[in-house]
Design an enzyme around this catalytic site. Structure first.
Site, PDB file in Angstrom:
ATOM      1  N   CYS A  46     -88.021 -15.670   9.551  1.00  0.00           N
ATOM      2  CA  CYS A  46     -86.743 -16.124  10.204  1.00  0.00           C
ATOM      3  C   CYS A  46     -86.008 -14.955  10.767  1.00  0.00           C
ATOM      4  CB  CYS A  46     -85.738 -15.863   9.086  1.00  0.00           C
ATOM      5  SG  CYS A  46     -86.191 -16.597   7.261  1.00  0.00           S
ATOM      6  N   ASP A 139     -63.206 -32.279  12.364  1.00  0.00           N
ATOM      7  CA  ASP A 139     -62.843 -32.988  11.447  1.00  0.00           C
ATOM      8  C   ASP A 139     -62.911 -32.025  10.267  1.00  0.00           C
ATOM      9  OD1 ASP A 139     -64.453 -33.259  11.029  1.00  0.00           O
ATOM     10  OD2 ASP A 139     -63.866 -35.891  11.111  1.00  0.00           O
TER      11      ASP A 139
HETATM   12  C1  BEZ Z   1     -90.367 -16.605   6.942  1.00  0.00           C
HETATM   13  O1  BEZ Z   1     -88.998 -16.000   7.046  1.00  0.00           O
HETATM   14  O2  BEZ Z   1     -91.574 -16.372   7.402  1.00  0.00           O
HETATM   15  C2  BEZ Z   1     -90.387 -16.694   6.018  1.00  0.00           C
HETATM   16  C3  BEZ Z   1     -89.579 -16.895   4.604  1.00  0.00           C
HETATM   17  C4  BEZ Z   1     -90.158 -17.511   3.155  1.00  0.00           C
HETATM   18  C5  BEZ Z   1     -91.081 -18.290   3.041  1.00  0.00           C
HETATM   19  C6  BEZ Z   1     -92.236 -18.425   3.774  1.00  0.00           C
HETATM   20  C7  BEZ Z   1     -91.935 -17.853   5.198  1.00  0.00           C
END
Ligand code: BEZ
Length: 223
Positions: A46, A139
């Site tokens: 992330c 929209d």
């Molecule tokens: C990640 O962002 O690295 C991750 C988050 C949850 C499960 C696996 C990877």
């Protein structure tokens, strides 16, 4: 069934974000919008995704696309995590990112939008959010959705590429072929008869001959 299908209107939810409280329709205004979800704050994949999204923010802005992320932690965590994301990008470790992150600590919105990944759970056994991308048109209707599991990071260059296709095909009776990118030739959509296509695409149409003899592979320069 929770979730959103193509053509559905975005729900007008009201949520806390790192940029304050927002109502989604007001946030979108007349712009295109991209809502992308994340399993959790302070997780490695992330962090790389949000870093890339921050780097590409000027490209989304050029295309009149408002960006908003979601993760299932609270605003204070999101702000602390934003410092890590900026540092990962090699920038000043501030709390400021070019887009808000929705705080969905109770997963209310993730459930409503069908974003949970049953295979990835936190220490209490609760499912984490998957990597969803929703692109909304001006929209406020859903034009595209992408759903990846938590263990597979997305390609934000690909998301920009599909935005280019969505915006082009919203205005013109064309479709974009495999691996298309901005500036490449496009295809005339099957519902347009040849005589209409000639008028619509004065730059010309190239029809590829095929064994079936059917003349459906019609290319034209990008309008
Ligand atoms: C990640 O962002 O690295 C991750 C988050 C949850 C499960 C696996 C990877």
């Amino acid at each position: 069934m929770p979730g959103l299908l193509l053509g559905d209107e975005a729900p007008n939810f009201e949520v806390d974000t790192t940029h304050g409280r927002i109502r989604f329709h007001d946030f979108l205004g007349d712009s295109w919008g991209i809502l992308f979800s994340h399993p959790r704050d302070f997780t490695p994949v992330c962090t790389t995704e949000l870093g890339r999204a921050a780097k590409l923010a000027p490209e989304f802005k050029k295309r009149n696309v408002k960006m908003i992320a979601l993760s299932i932690d609270d605003v204070n965590d999101h702000l602390a995590w934003s410092k890590d994301i900026n540092a990962y990008n090699g920038d000043e470790p501030t709390e400021k990112l070019p887009f808000p992150i929705i705080a969905d600590a109770k997963r209310d919105l993730s459930i409503q939008l069908g974003m949970l990944d049953p295979d990835e759970r936190d220490k209490d056994g609760m499912p984490l959010t998957a990597r969803v991308v929703f692109v909304f048109g001006p929209d406020k209707k859903l034009k595209l959705s992408i759903l990846y599991p938590a263990t597979t990071g997305r390609n934000f260059d690909e998301i920009l590429r599909v935005v280019d296709s969505l915006q082009l095909t919203a205005k013109n009776k064309v479709a974009t072929p495999v691996d298309w990118k901005r500036g490449d030739r496009v295809m005339v959509i099957p519902s347009v008869p040849d005589d209409e296509a000639k008028k619509l695409f004065p730059e010309g149409i190239f029809t590829k001959e095929l064994p079936s003899g059917k003349k459906y592979l019609r290319y034209t320069p990008q309008p």
